[in-house]
Motif scaffolding. Structure first.
Motif, PDB file in Angstrom:
ATOM      1  N   LEU A  79       0.947  -1.307  -0.092  1.00  0.00           N
ATOM      2  CA  LEU A  79       0.072   0.027  -0.108  1.00  0.00           C
ATOM      3  C   LEU A  79       1.086   1.225  -0.120  1.00  0.00           C
ATOM      4  O   LEU A  79       1.694   1.346   1.003  1.00  0.00           O
ATOM      5  N   ARG A  80       0.725   2.050  -1.089  1.00  0.00           N
ATOM      6  CA  ARG A  80       1.678   3.235  -1.169  1.00  0.00           C
ATOM      7  C   ARG A  80       0.840   4.428  -0.707  1.00  0.00           C
ATOM      8  O   ARG A  80      -0.400   4.417  -1.130  1.00  0.00           O
ATOM      9  N   LEU A 112       5.676   6.724   1.311  1.00  0.00           N
ATOM     10  CA  LEU A 112       5.982   5.211   1.771  1.00  0.00           C
ATOM     11  C   LEU A 112       5.138   4.270   1.349  1.00  0.00           C
ATOM     12  O   LEU A 112       4.022   4.350   0.917  1.00  0.00           O
ATOM     13  N   VAL A 113       5.750   3.056   1.379  1.00  0.00           N
ATOM     14  CA  VAL A 113       4.685   2.024   1.162  1.00  0.00           C
ATOM     15  C   VAL A 113       4.947   1.033   2.454  1.00  0.00           C
ATOM     16  O   VAL A 113       5.766   0.704   3.025  1.00  0.00           O
ATOM     17  N   GLY A 146       8.774   4.738  -0.140  1.00  0.00           N
ATOM     18  CA  GLY A 146       8.111   4.534  -1.443  1.00  0.00           C
ATOM     19  C   GLY A 146       8.575   5.538  -2.596  1.00  0.00           C
ATOM     20  O   GLY A 146       8.076   5.355  -3.661  1.00  0.00           O
ATOM     21  N   SER A 147       9.832   5.835  -2.537  1.00  0.00           N
ATOM     22  CA  SER A 147      10.327   6.796  -3.681  1.00  0.00           C
ATOM     23  C   SER A 147      11.015   5.883  -4.800  1.00  0.00           C
ATOM     24  O   SER A 147      10.637   6.251  -6.026  1.00  0.00           O
ATOM     25  N   ASN A 148      11.507   4.826  -4.677  1.00  0.00           N
ATOM     26  CA  ASN A 148      11.951   3.927  -5.569  1.00  0.00           C
ATOM     27  C   ASN A 148      11.462   2.534  -5.603  1.00  0.00           C
ATOM     28  O   ASN A 148      11.768   1.835  -4.745  1.00  0.00           O
ATOM     29  N   LEU A 154      15.727  -2.681   1.195  1.00  0.00           N
ATOM     30  CA  LEU A 154      15.481  -1.334   1.881  1.00  0.00           C
ATOM     31  C   LEU A 154      15.423  -1.574   3.202  1.00  0.00           C
ATOM     32  O   LEU A 154      15.175  -2.504   3.972  1.00  0.00           O
ATOM     33  N   GLN A 155      15.950  -0.647   3.864  1.00  0.00           N
ATOM     34  CA  GLN A 155      15.825  -0.583   5.542  1.00  0.00           C
ATOM     35  C   GLN A 155      14.301   0.059   5.797  1.00  0.00           C
ATOM     36  O   GLN A 155      13.767   0.821   5.274  1.00  0.00           O
ATOM     37  N   GLU A 156      13.898  -0.383   6.859  1.00  0.00           N
ATOM     38  CA  GLU A 156      12.570  -0.152   7.390  1.00  0.00           C
ATOM     39  C   GLU A 156      12.687   1.143   7.890  1.00  0.00           C
ATOM     40  O   GLU A 156      13.566   1.528   8.505  1.00  0.00           O
ATOM     41  N   LEU A 157      11.598   1.899   7.639  1.00  0.00           N
ATOM     42  CA  LEU A 157      11.604   3.425   8.465  1.00  0.00           C
ATOM     43  C   LEU A 157      11.170   3.195   9.740  1.00  0.00           C
ATOM     44  O   LEU A 157      10.200   2.137  10.373  1.00  0.00           O
ATOM     45  N   ASP A 158      11.181   4.439  10.533  1.00  0.00           N
ATOM     46  CA  ASP A 158      10.916   4.277  12.053  1.00  0.00           C
ATOM     47  C   ASP A 158       9.543   4.625  12.014  1.00  0.00           C
ATOM     48  O   ASP A 158       9.090   5.779  11.554  1.00  0.00           O
TER      49      ASP A 158
END
Ligand SMILES: *[C@@H]1O[C@H](CO)[C@@H](O)[C@H](O)[C@H]1NC(C)=O
Ligand SMILES: *[C@@H]1O[C@H](CO)[C@@H](O)[C@H](O)[C@H]1NC(C)=O
Ligand SMILES: *[C@@H]1O[C@H](CO)[C@@H](O)[C@H](O)[C@H]1NC(C)=O
Ligand SMILES: *[C@@H]1O[C@H](CO)[C@@H](O)[C@H](O)[C@H]1NC(C)=O
Ligand SMILES: *[C@@H]1O[C@H](CO)[C@@H](O)[C@H](O)[C@H]1NC(C)=O
Ligand SMILES: *[C@@H]1O[C@H](CO)[C@@H](O)[C@H](O)[C@H]1NC(C)=O
Ligand SMILES: *[C@@H]1O[C@H](CO)[C@@H](O)[C@H](O)[C@H]1NC(C)=O
Ligand SMILES: *[C@@H]1O[C@H](CO)[C@@H](O)[C@H](O)[C@H]1NC(C)=O
Length: 315
Positions: A79-80, A112-113, A146-148, A154-158
Protein backbone atom coordinates in the motif's frame (compact mmCIF):
# COMPACT_ATOMS: atom_id res chain seq x y z
CA UNK A 1 20.33 -45.26 67.57
CA UNK A 2 23.49 -43.39 66.59
CA UNK A 3 23.99 -45.85 63.76
CA UNK A 4 20.46 -45.31 62.41
CA UNK A 5 20.86 -41.55 62.61
CA UNK A 6 24.03 -41.53 60.56
CA UNK A 7 22.46 -43.91 58.05
CA UNK A 8 19.53 -41.53 57.58
CA UNK A 9 21.97 -38.64 57.06
CA UNK A 10 23.81 -40.60 54.40
CA UNK A 11 20.56 -41.31 52.52
CA UNK A 12 19.64 -37.62 52.61
CA UNK A 13 23.07 -36.54 51.38
CA UNK A 14 22.97 -39.00 48.47
CA UNK A 15 19.45 -37.91 47.46
CA UNK A 16 20.43 -34.23 47.68
CA UNK A 17 23.47 -34.71 45.45
CA UNK A 18 21.21 -36.45 42.93
CA UNK A 19 18.57 -33.71 42.90
CA UNK A 20 20.69 -30.54 43.15
CA UNK A 21 21.94 -30.29 39.53
CA UNK A 22 18.36 -30.83 38.35
CA UNK A 23 17.12 -27.85 40.39
CA UNK A 24 20.01 -25.65 39.29
CA UNK A 25 19.67 -26.22 35.55
CA UNK A 26 16.00 -25.20 35.56
CA UNK A 27 16.77 -21.50 35.69
CA UNK A 28 19.30 -21.49 32.86
CA UNK A 29 16.94 -21.78 29.86
CA UNK A 30 15.75 -18.54 28.31
CA UNK A 31 13.03 -17.86 25.80
CA UNK A 32 14.13 -16.66 22.38
CA UNK A 33 12.43 -15.90 19.14
CA UNK A 34 13.69 -17.63 16.04
CA UNK A 35 16.90 -16.75 14.31
CA UNK A 36 16.79 -13.05 13.55
CA UNK A 37 18.86 -13.28 10.36
CA UNK A 38 16.36 -15.70 8.79
CA UNK A 39 13.40 -13.42 9.46
CA UNK A 40 15.41 -10.42 8.24
CA UNK A 41 16.13 -12.24 5.00
CA UNK A 42 12.45 -13.14 4.66
CA UNK A 43 11.44 -9.50 5.25
CA UNK A 44 13.81 -8.37 2.52
CA UNK A 45 12.51 -11.00 0.09
CA UNK A 46 8.87 -10.15 0.83
CA UNK A 47 9.58 -6.42 0.46
CA UNK A 48 10.93 -7.16 -3.00
CA UNK A 49 7.89 -9.28 -3.99
CA UNK A 50 5.40 -6.78 -2.53
CA UNK A 51 7.04 -3.87 -4.38
CA UNK A 52 6.82 -5.82 -7.65
CA UNK A 53 3.04 -5.57 -7.39
CA UNK A 54 3.29 -1.77 -7.51
CA UNK A 55 3.32 -0.99 -11.22
CA UNK A 56 2.15 2.59 -11.70
CA UNK A 57 0.25 2.25 -8.44
CA UNK A 58 -2.60 4.45 -7.26
CA UNK A 59 -2.02 6.02 -3.90
CA UNK A 60 -4.13 4.38 -1.19
CA UNK A 61 -4.88 1.21 -3.17
CA UNK A 62 -3.96 -2.21 -1.83
CA UNK A 63 -2.00 -4.40 -4.26
CA UNK A 64 -1.60 -8.13 -3.70
CA UNK A 65 1.86 -9.47 -4.35
CA UNK A 66 2.79 -12.80 -5.86
CA UNK A 67 5.06 -15.17 -4.00
CA UNK A 68 7.74 -17.62 -5.18
CA UNK A 69 6.54 -21.23 -5.17
CA UNK A 70 9.03 -22.22 -2.46
CA UNK A 71 7.07 -19.99 -0.07
CA UNK A 72 3.52 -21.03 -0.98
CA UNK A 73 1.22 -20.23 1.91
CA UNK A 74 2.64 -16.76 2.53
CA UNK A 75 0.68 -13.69 1.36
CA UNK A 76 2.00 -10.19 0.81
CA UNK A 77 0.43 -6.90 -0.12
CA UNK A 78 1.64 -3.35 -0.64
CA UNK A 79 0.00 0.00 0.00
CA UNK A 80 1.61 3.23 -1.16
CA UNK A 81 0.75 6.40 0.71
CA UNK A 82 1.81 9.99 1.15
CA UNK A 83 3.20 10.22 4.65
CA UNK A 84 1.36 13.53 5.25
CA UNK A 85 -2.02 11.97 4.56
CA UNK A 86 -1.11 8.91 6.62
CA UNK A 87 -0.43 11.14 9.60
CA UNK A 88 -3.60 13.20 9.12
CA UNK A 89 -6.06 10.46 8.25
CA UNK A 90 -4.58 7.04 8.99
CA UNK A 91 -5.84 3.97 7.13
CA UNK A 92 -9.24 2.67 8.30
CA UNK A 93 -8.63 -0.89 7.14
CA UNK A 94 -5.52 -2.41 5.62
CA UNK A 95 -6.23 -6.14 5.73
CA UNK A 96 -6.30 -6.93 9.47
CA UNK A 97 -4.64 -3.64 10.41
CA UNK A 98 -6.47 -0.50 11.50
CA UNK A 99 -4.12 2.47 11.46
CA UNK A 100 -5.39 5.55 13.28
CA UNK A 101 -4.30 9.08 12.52
CA UNK A 102 -1.13 10.29 14.20
CA UNK A 103 1.32 7.80 12.76
CA UNK A 104 4.77 9.40 12.62
CA UNK A 105 7.38 8.09 10.20
CA UNK A 106 11.09 8.85 10.51
CA UNK A 107 13.14 9.83 8.62
CA UNK A 108 10.72 11.98 6.66
CA UNK A 109 9.81 10.62 3.23
CA UNK A 110 7.20 12.04 0.90
CA UNK A 111 5.79 8.65 -0.03
CA UNK A 112 6.04 5.39 1.82
CA UNK A 113 4.94 1.83 1.20
CA UNK A 114 3.37 -0.28 3.93
CA UNK A 115 4.14 -3.93 3.26
CA UNK A 116 1.70 -6.43 4.66
CA UNK A 117 2.76 -10.04 5.38
CA UNK A 118 0.65 -13.05 6.31
CA UNK A 119 3.01 -15.92 7.04
CA UNK A 120 0.20 -18.53 7.14
CA UNK A 121 1.52 -22.03 7.77
CA UNK A 122 5.09 -20.69 7.80
CA UNK A 123 4.45 -18.72 10.99
CA UNK A 124 5.94 -21.14 13.46
CA UNK A 125 8.67 -22.00 10.99
CA UNK A 126 10.01 -18.44 10.93
CA UNK A 127 8.81 -17.22 14.32
CA UNK A 128 9.49 -20.24 16.48
CA UNK A 129 8.20 -19.60 19.99
CA UNK A 130 9.07 -22.40 22.44
CA UNK A 131 6.25 -23.44 24.80
CA UNK A 132 3.63 -21.45 22.85
CA UNK A 133 1.09 -22.51 20.25
CA UNK A 134 -0.08 -20.13 17.52
CA UNK A 135 -3.83 -19.57 17.39
CA UNK A 136 -3.50 -17.23 14.38
CA UNK A 137 -0.95 -16.71 11.62
CA UNK A 138 1.89 -14.25 12.13
CA UNK A 139 1.04 -10.96 10.42
CA UNK A 140 3.63 -8.35 9.53
CA UNK A 141 3.38 -4.61 8.88
CA UNK A 142 6.55 -2.87 7.78
CA UNK A 143 7.10 0.65 6.45
CA UNK A 144 9.55 1.41 3.64
CA UNK A 145 10.53 4.45 1.63
CA UNK A 146 8.24 4.52 -1.41
CA UNK A 147 10.25 6.79 -3.67
CA UNK A 148 11.96 4.02 -5.71
CA UNK A 149 9.69 1.06 -6.39
CA UNK A 150 12.45 -1.08 -7.94
CA UNK A 151 14.65 -0.74 -4.87
CA UNK A 152 15.53 -3.88 -2.92
CA UNK A 153 17.10 -4.55 0.48
CA UNK A 154 15.48 -1.39 1.83
CA UNK A 155 15.84 -0.47 5.46
CA UNK A 156 12.56 -0.18 7.37
CA UNK A 157 11.53 3.33 8.37
CA UNK A 158 10.92 4.20 12.01
CA UNK A 159 7.21 4.17 12.81
CA UNK A 160 5.54 5.47 15.93
CA UNK A 161 1.83 5.74 16.64
CA UNK A 162 1.78 8.99 18.59
CA UNK A 163 -2.02 9.00 19.07
CA UNK A 164 -4.11 5.87 19.32
CA UNK A 165 -2.30 2.57 18.83
CA UNK A 166 -2.56 0.48 15.67
CA UNK A 167 -5.11 -2.33 16.02
CA UNK A 168 -4.66 -5.81 14.58
CA UNK A 169 -7.99 -7.63 14.22
CA UNK A 170 -7.18 -11.27 13.59
CA UNK A 171 -9.66 -13.33 11.57
CA UNK A 172 -10.47 -16.96 12.28
CA UNK A 173 -8.53 -17.18 15.54
CA UNK A 174 -8.48 -20.74 16.87
CA UNK A 175 -10.16 -20.95 20.29
CA UNK A 176 -7.80 -21.19 23.23
CA UNK A 177 -7.86 -24.61 24.92
CA UNK A 178 -9.86 -24.82 28.15
CA UNK A 179 -8.11 -23.24 31.09
CA UNK A 180 -5.54 -21.29 29.06
CA UNK A 181 -5.54 -17.61 28.15
CA UNK A 182 -4.73 -16.35 24.67
CA UNK A 183 -2.05 -13.65 24.43
CA UNK A 184 -0.94 -11.18 21.82
CA UNK A 185 2.67 -11.52 20.85
CA UNK A 186 4.66 -8.85 19.04
CA UNK A 187 8.08 -9.41 17.54
CA UNK A 188 9.98 -6.17 17.12
CA UNK A 189 12.45 -5.66 14.29
CA UNK A 190 15.19 -7.22 16.45
CA UNK A 191 13.06 -10.38 16.69
CA UNK A 192 12.38 -9.99 20.42
CA UNK A 193 9.00 -11.21 21.57
CA UNK A 194 6.75 -9.24 23.88
CA UNK A 195 3.36 -10.35 25.17
CA UNK A 196 0.20 -8.41 25.94
CA UNK A 197 -3.49 -9.05 26.47
CA UNK A 198 -5.98 -9.79 23.69
CA UNK A 199 -8.86 -7.31 23.38
CA UNK A 200 -12.36 -8.34 22.27
CA UNK A 201 -11.26 -11.91 21.64
CA UNK A 202 -9.22 -11.21 18.52
CA UNK A 203 -7.57 -7.80 18.66
CA UNK A 204 -4.03 -6.75 19.55
CA UNK A 205 -2.64 -3.25 19.88
CA UNK A 206 0.74 -1.86 18.94
CA UNK A 207 2.43 1.49 18.67
CA UNK A 208 5.13 0.14 16.36
CA UNK A 209 5.61 -1.90 13.23
CA UNK A 210 6.70 -5.53 13.40
CA UNK A 211 5.15 -8.99 13.42
CA UNK A 212 2.06 -9.94 15.38
CA UNK A 213 0.08 -13.00 16.35
CA UNK A 214 -2.10 -14.58 19.01
CA UNK A 215 -0.62 -17.45 21.00
CA UNK A 216 -1.43 -19.60 23.96
CA UNK A 217 1.01 -21.15 26.37
CA UNK A 218 1.35 -24.87 25.67
CA UNK A 219 -0.33 -26.24 28.79
CA UNK A 220 1.42 -29.56 29.21
CA UNK A 221 5.10 -30.25 28.88
CA UNK A 222 5.89 -29.91 25.17
CA UNK A 223 6.85 -33.15 23.43
CA UNK A 224 10.57 -33.62 23.80
CA UNK A 225 12.44 -33.68 20.49
CA UNK A 226 13.87 -37.11 19.73
CA UNK A 227 17.39 -36.02 18.89
CA UNK A 228 17.68 -32.31 19.68
CA UNK A 229 20.70 -30.70 18.04
CA UNK A 230 20.48 -27.58 20.22
CA UNK A 231 22.34 -26.98 23.45
CA UNK A 232 18.96 -26.64 25.17
CA UNK A 233 18.18 -30.24 24.30
CA UNK A 234 21.56 -31.28 25.63
CA UNK A 235 20.84 -29.50 28.88
CA UNK A 236 17.50 -31.29 29.11
CA UNK A 237 18.98 -34.74 28.60
CA UNK A 238 21.78 -33.81 31.00
CA UNK A 239 19.14 -33.03 33.56
CA UNK A 240 17.49 -36.40 32.93
CA UNK A 241 20.80 -38.20 33.35
CA UNK A 242 21.33 -36.45 36.67
CA UNK A 243 17.88 -37.40 37.87
CA UNK A 244 18.46 -41.02 36.90
CA UNK A 245 21.91 -41.09 38.51
CA UNK A 246 20.47 -39.52 41.64
CA UNK A 247 17.64 -42.04 41.80
CA UNK A 248 19.93 -45.01 41.19
CA UNK A 249 22.47 -43.83 43.77
CA UNK A 250 19.71 -43.09 46.25
CA UNK A 251 18.09 -46.46 45.62
CA UNK A 252 21.42 -48.28 45.96
CA UNK A 253 22.27 -46.47 49.18
CA UNK A 254 18.81 -47.28 50.48
CA UNK A 255 19.21 -50.98 49.64
CA UNK A 256 22.66 -51.14 51.24
CA UNK A 257 21.38 -49.41 54.34
CA UNK A 258 18.34 -51.67 54.48
CA UNK A 259 20.46 -54.83 54.32
CA UNK A 260 22.83 -53.36 56.91
CA UNK A 261 19.85 -52.69 59.13
CA UNK A 262 18.51 -56.22 58.62
CA UNK A 263 21.93 -57.71 59.40
CA UNK A 264 22.24 -55.54 62.48
CA UNK A 265 18.77 -56.53 63.72
CA UNK A 266 19.55 -60.20 63.11
CA UNK A 267 22.83 -59.91 65.01
CA UNK A 268 21.05 -58.13 67.84
CA UNK A 269 18.45 -60.89 68.00
CA UNK A 270 21.10 -63.60 67.97
CA UNK A 271 22.96 -61.86 70.75
CA UNK A 272 19.79 -61.68 72.81
CA UNK A 273 19.05 -65.34 72.15
CA UNK A 274 22.56 -66.30 73.17
CA UNK A 275 22.19 -64.28 76.33
CA UNK A 276 18.86 -65.94 77.07
CA UNK A 277 20.32 -69.39 76.45
CA UNK A 278 23.22 -68.59 78.69
CA UNK A 279 20.80 -67.48 81.38
CA UNK A 280 18.75 -70.63 80.90
CA UNK A 281 21.87 -72.75 81.11
CA UNK A 282 22.75 -71.01 84.35
CA UNK A 283 19.31 -71.66 85.83
CA UNK A 284 18.88 -75.23 84.71
CA UNK A 285 19.28 -76.73 81.34
CA UNK A 286 18.24 -75.47 77.96
CA UNK A 287 14.86 -76.64 76.87
CA UNK A 288 14.66 -77.91 73.34
CA UNK A 289 11.49 -78.05 71.34
CA UNK A 290 10.55 -81.50 70.24
CA UNK A 291 7.64 -82.55 68.12
CA UNK A 292 5.25 -84.78 69.91
CA UNK A 293 2.67 -85.86 67.44
CA UNK A 294 1.47 -82.56 65.87
CA UNK A 295 2.22 -80.26 68.78
CA UNK A 296 5.50 -78.97 70.00
CA UNK A 297 6.57 -79.39 73.56
CA UNK A 298 9.65 -78.64 75.51
CA UNK A 299 11.72 -81.75 76.14
CA UNK A 300 15.06 -82.44 77.74
CA UNK A 301 17.63 -83.76 75.35
CA UNK A 302 19.44 -85.83 77.84
CA UNK A 303 17.82 -87.40 80.85
CA UNK A 304 20.15 -87.20 83.68
CA UNK A 305 19.74 -89.05 86.92
CA UNK A 306 19.24 -86.77 89.81
CA UNK A 307 22.43 -86.25 91.70
CA UNK A 308 22.41 -88.18 94.95
CA UNK A 309 24.72 -88.03 97.86
CA UNK A 310 25.67 -91.67 97.96
CA UNK A 311 28.15 -91.66 100.70
CA UNK A 312 26.42 -89.73 103.42
CA UNK A 313 22.89 -91.12 103.20
CA UNK A 314 23.35 -94.60 101.98
CA UNK A 315 20.31 -96.78 102.65
C1 LIG B 1 9.51 -24.67 28.20
O1 LIG B 1 8.84 -25.35 29.23
C2 LIG B 1 9.68 -26.24 29.93
C3 LIG B 1 8.85 -27.03 30.91
O2 LIG B 1 7.90 -26.22 31.52
C4 LIG B 1 10.79 -25.42 30.62
O3 LIG B 1 11.65 -26.29 31.30
C5 LIG B 1 11.57 -24.65 29.58
O4 LIG B 1 12.49 -23.80 30.22
C6 LIG B 1 10.65 -23.80 28.72
N1 LIG B 1 11.41 -23.24 27.62
C7 LIG B 1 11.44 -21.94 27.36
C8 LIG B 1 12.27 -21.53 26.20
O5 LIG B 1 10.80 -21.14 28.03
C1 LIG C 1 18.75 -15.38 21.76
O1 LIG C 1 18.68 -13.97 21.79
C2 LIG C 1 19.92 -13.35 22.12
C3 LIG C 1 19.69 -11.87 22.24
O2 LIG C 1 18.87 -11.40 21.21
C4 LIG C 1 20.95 -13.71 21.03
O3 LIG C 1 22.18 -13.15 21.37
C5 LIG C 1 21.07 -15.22 20.95
O4 LIG C 1 21.93 -15.58 19.90
C6 LIG C 1 19.74 -15.87 20.71
N1 LIG C 1 19.86 -17.31 20.78
C7 LIG C 1 19.24 -18.13 19.92
C8 LIG C 1 19.45 -19.59 20.12
O5 LIG C 1 18.53 -17.70 19.02
C1 LIG D 1 12.68 -18.98 -2.62
O1 LIG D 1 12.90 -18.69 -3.99
C2 LIG D 1 13.37 -17.37 -4.21
C3 LIG D 1 13.36 -17.13 -5.71
O2 LIG D 1 13.46 -18.31 -6.41
C4 LIG D 1 14.77 -17.25 -3.61
O3 LIG D 1 15.28 -15.94 -3.84
C5 LIG D 1 14.66 -17.48 -2.11
O4 LIG D 1 15.93 -17.48 -1.52
C6 LIG D 1 13.98 -18.80 -1.81
N1 LIG D 1 13.66 -18.78 -0.41
C7 LIG D 1 13.76 -19.87 0.37
C8 LIG D 1 13.44 -19.71 1.79
O5 LIG D 1 14.10 -20.95 -0.10
C1 LIG E 1 2.48 -24.48 3.63
O1 LIG E 1 1.49 -25.00 2.75
C2 LIG E 1 1.94 -25.12 1.39
C3 LIG E 1 0.78 -25.66 0.57
O2 LIG E 1 -0.40 -25.02 0.91
C4 LIG E 1 3.11 -26.05 1.31
O3 LIG E 1 3.59 -26.11 -0.03
C5 LIG E 1 4.22 -25.55 2.23
O4 LIG E 1 5.29 -26.48 2.25
C6 LIG E 1 3.70 -25.38 3.63
N1 LIG E 1 4.74 -24.79 4.46
C7 LIG E 1 5.18 -25.39 5.55
C8 LIG E 1 6.23 -24.69 6.34
O5 LIG E 1 4.76 -26.47 5.94
C1 LIG F 1 16.08 2.44 -7.67
O1 LIG F 1 16.70 1.28 -7.14
C2 LIG F 1 17.35 0.48 -8.14
C3 LIG F 1 17.81 -0.80 -7.44
O2 LIG F 1 18.47 -0.55 -6.25
C4 LIG F 1 18.49 1.26 -8.74
O3 LIG F 1 19.13 0.50 -9.73
C5 LIG F 1 17.93 2.55 -9.33
O4 LIG F 1 18.99 3.35 -9.80
C6 LIG F 1 17.14 3.32 -8.32
N1 LIG F 1 16.48 4.44 -8.98
C7 LIG F 1 16.52 5.68 -8.51
C8 LIG F 1 15.80 6.72 -9.27
O5 LIG F 1 17.14 5.94 -7.47
C1 LIG G 1 6.38 7.66 20.11
O1 LIG G 1 5.64 8.86 20.27
C2 LIG G 1 5.26 9.12 21.61
C3 LIG G 1 4.37 10.32 21.62
O2 LIG G 1 4.87 11.33 20.80
C4 LIG G 1 6.52 9.30 22.45
O3 LIG G 1 6.16 9.52 23.78
C5 LIG G 1 7.34 8.04 22.35
O4 LIG G 1 8.55 8.20 23.06
C6 LIG G 1 7.66 7.71 20.91
N1 LIG G 1 8.32 6.41 20.87
C7 LIG G 1 9.33 6.15 20.09
C8 LIG G 1 9.89 4.76 20.16
O5 LIG G 1 9.79 6.96 19.33
C1 LIG H 1 -14.43 -26.66 28.04
O1 LIG H 1 -15.18 -26.30 29.18
C2 LIG H 1 -16.59 -26.21 28.95
C3 LIG H 1 -17.28 -25.75 30.21
O2 LIG H 1 -16.39 -25.54 31.25
C4 LIG H 1 -17.11 -27.57 28.49
O3 LIG H 1 -18.49 -27.46 28.19
C5 LIG H 1 -16.36 -28.01 27.26
O4 LIG H 1 -16.77 -29.31 26.88
C6 LIG H 1 -14.86 -28.01 27.51
N1 LIG H 1 -14.17 -28.32 26.26
C7 LIG H 1 -13.14 -29.15 26.20
C8 LIG H 1 -12.54 -29.34 24.85
O5 LIG H 1 -12.71 -29.74 27.19
C1 LIG I 1 7.04 -5.24 26.49
O1 LIG I 1 6.00 -4.30 26.39
C2 LIG I 1 5.78 -3.55 27.56
C3 LIG I 1 4.56 -2.66 27.35
O2 LIG I 1 4.56 -2.06 26.11
C4 LIG I 1 7.04 -2.73 27.86
O3 LIG I 1 6.87 -2.00 29.05
C5 LIG I 1 8.22 -3.69 28.00
O4 LIG I 1 9.40 -2.95 28.18
C6 LIG I 1 8.35 -4.56 26.78
N1 LIG I 1 9.39 -5.54 27.00
C7 LIG I 1 10.34 -5.81 26.12
C8 LIG I 1 11.31 -6.86 26.47
O5 LIG I 1 10.38 -5.22 25.05
Amino acid sequence: MGLLGSLAMLVLVVLYIGVLPHVKSQSTTTANGSSNSETKALDALLQDYAFRALIRPKTGTIYEGSIPSNLTGIKVAALRLRSGSLRRKGVPMYKEFEIPKGLIVRPYVERLVLVYQNLGNWSKWYYELPNYTYLAPVLGLLAYDGSNLSATKLQELDVNASGDPISVKFEGVNPAPNGSVAKCVVFDLQGLANFSNVREGNTCSTTQQGHFSIVVESSNAPPAPVSPPSSQGEKKSNKKVWIIVGCVLGGLAFLVLLSLLVLWVQKFKQKKKMQQMEKAAEVGEALHMTSVGETKAPAATVTRTQPTLEHEYAP
